[in-house]
Design an enzyme around this catalytic site. Sequence first.
Site, PDB file in Angstrom:
ATOM      1  N   HIS A   5       0.837  -1.194   0.000  1.00  0.00           N
ATOM      2  CA  HIS A   5       0.000   0.000   0.000  1.00  0.00           C
ATOM      3  C   HIS A   5       0.878   1.252   0.000  1.00  0.00           C
ATOM      4  O   HIS A   5       2.031   1.196   0.436  1.00  0.00           O
ATOM      5  CB  HIS A   5      -0.856   0.088   1.277  1.00  0.00           C
ATOM      6  CG  HIS A   5      -1.638  -1.140   1.606  1.00  0.00           C
ATOM      7  ND1 HIS A   5      -2.991  -1.229   1.383  1.00  0.00           N
ATOM      8  CD2 HIS A   5      -1.266  -2.312   2.175  1.00  0.00           C
ATOM      9  CE1 HIS A   5      -3.424  -2.416   1.803  1.00  0.00           C
ATOM     10  NE2 HIS A   5      -2.395  -3.090   2.282  1.00  0.00           N
ATOM     11  N   TYR A   6       0.342   2.387  -0.433  1.00  0.00           N
ATOM     12  CA  TYR A   6       0.931   3.663  -0.036  1.00  0.00           C
ATOM     13  C   TYR A   6       0.011   4.301   1.002  1.00  0.00           C
ATOM     14  O   TYR A   6      -1.196   4.036   1.039  1.00  0.00           O
ATOM     15  CB  TYR A   6       1.203   4.602  -1.208  1.00  0.00           C
ATOM     16  CG  TYR A   6       0.036   5.044  -2.060  1.00  0.00           C
ATOM     17  CD1 TYR A   6      -1.112   5.616  -1.526  1.00  0.00           C
ATOM     18  CD2 TYR A   6       0.108   4.937  -3.445  1.00  0.00           C
ATOM     19  CE1 TYR A   6      -2.156   6.051  -2.326  1.00  0.00           C
ATOM     20  CE2 TYR A   6      -0.935   5.371  -4.256  1.00  0.00           C
ATOM     21  CZ  TYR A   6      -2.054   5.929  -3.696  1.00  0.00           C
ATOM     22  OH  TYR A   6      -3.094   6.350  -4.486  1.00  0.00           O
ATOM     23  N   THR A   7       0.580   5.146   1.843  1.00  0.00           N
ATOM     24  CA  THR A   7      -0.200   5.703   2.949  1.00  0.00           C
ATOM     25  C   THR A   7      -1.095   6.860   2.529  1.00  0.00           C
ATOM     26  O   THR A   7      -2.136   7.092   3.144  1.00  0.00           O
ATOM     27  CB  THR A   7       0.725   6.213   4.062  1.00  0.00           C
ATOM     28  OG1 THR A   7       1.565   7.259   3.533  1.00  0.00           O
ATOM     29  CG2 THR A   7       1.599   5.085   4.609  1.00  0.00           C
ATOM     30  N   GLU A  70       2.486  -1.015   4.585  1.00  0.00           N
ATOM     31  CA  GLU A  70       2.211   0.371   4.212  1.00  0.00           C
ATOM     32  C   GLU A  70       3.537   1.075   3.921  1.00  0.00           C
ATOM     33  O   GLU A  70       4.489   0.963   4.699  1.00  0.00           O
ATOM     34  CB  GLU A  70       1.488   1.098   5.349  1.00  0.00           C
ATOM     35  CG  GLU A  70       0.064   0.633   5.589  1.00  0.00           C
ATOM     36  CD  GLU A  70      -0.942   1.270   4.633  1.00  0.00           C
ATOM     37  OE1 GLU A  70      -0.536   2.136   3.829  1.00  0.00           O
ATOM     38  OE2 GLU A  70      -2.128   0.903   4.723  1.00  0.00           O
ATOM     39  N   HIS A 108      -2.575  -3.197  -3.410  1.00  0.00           N
ATOM     40  CA  HIS A 108      -3.957  -2.994  -2.968  1.00  0.00           C
ATOM     41  C   HIS A 108      -4.884  -2.847  -4.178  1.00  0.00           C
ATOM     42  O   HIS A 108      -6.023  -3.304  -4.177  1.00  0.00           O
ATOM     43  CB  HIS A 108      -4.030  -1.754  -2.075  1.00  0.00           C
ATOM     44  CG  HIS A 108      -5.206  -1.741  -1.161  1.00  0.00           C
ATOM     45  ND1 HIS A 108      -5.476  -0.684  -0.324  1.00  0.00           N
ATOM     46  CD2 HIS A 108      -6.201  -2.643  -0.935  1.00  0.00           C
ATOM     47  CE1 HIS A 108      -6.573  -0.944   0.365  1.00  0.00           C
ATOM     48  NE2 HIS A 108      -7.037  -2.121   0.010  1.00  0.00           N
ATOM     49  N   ASP A 118      -3.497   2.138  -4.896  1.00  0.00           N
ATOM     50  CA  ASP A 118      -2.161   2.012  -4.328  1.00  0.00           C
ATOM     51  C   ASP A 118      -1.578   0.601  -4.513  1.00  0.00           C
ATOM     52  O   ASP A 118      -2.357  -0.357  -4.616  1.00  0.00           O
ATOM     53  CB  ASP A 118      -2.170   2.406  -2.841  1.00  0.00           C
ATOM     54  CG  ASP A 118      -3.192   1.643  -2.009  1.00  0.00           C
ATOM     55  OD1 ASP A 118      -4.351   1.532  -2.435  1.00  0.00           O
ATOM     56  OD2 ASP A 118      -2.823   1.169  -0.928  1.00  0.00           O
TER      57      ASP A 118
END
Length: 209
Positions: A5-7, A70, A108, A118
């Site tokens: 994921h990216y945050t 993440e 994701h 993401d």
Amino acid sequence: MVVLHYTAMASAEAALARLASPDHEVSAHYLIDPQGRIWAMVAEEMRAWHAGVAAWGGVDDVNSHSIGIEIQNDGSTSFQAAQMSSVEWLLRDISERWRITPERVLGHSDVAPARKSDPGRWFDWLRLARAGLAAWPDGVLSGCPVDRAEFMLCAERVGYRGEFRDVLTAVRLRFCPWAVGLPLRGADVAIVKAAAAQFPCIDGENFTS
């Protein structure tokens, strides 16, 4: 599985606070900041709430079958070199201990194509593939006929679930991130056809509880 994921938050500290807060009902096993620092937040054998409503192959509850990582990034900038080095180190460690094969390292956007984008088009999937940590189809041909039914059949064989436009976006985010919009291209069909042949995931056969 491992789900990346990216945050989409301003800082790793802000993401850490949210991921640790019971009020937000979201969590992940790990967080990696731009300098490559890794926070371990949830034990790997425990279920974290990182994927939400998501599916892959025959798996309907991705959270119960995955480790969530993440990565601090706003979704519109490149990932830092130190950060990617830590992603590689952590993925290799997790994959070896849990016997996770490259085709089970996912974004994701792969498992929730209707909702998520993401880790996004700036994430270097090819780098992970070259390190043996993620799947990437070899020998892709650009001249496949544009066939929507074949595209969807092959995408489902890879593991994608969802409507055509959402799946098309997810496939492009993963394998050709700068391609956007309609119509479907022969290159899209070629990529997913090669992926289906090389790393299929039918009825969740590659997964165990």
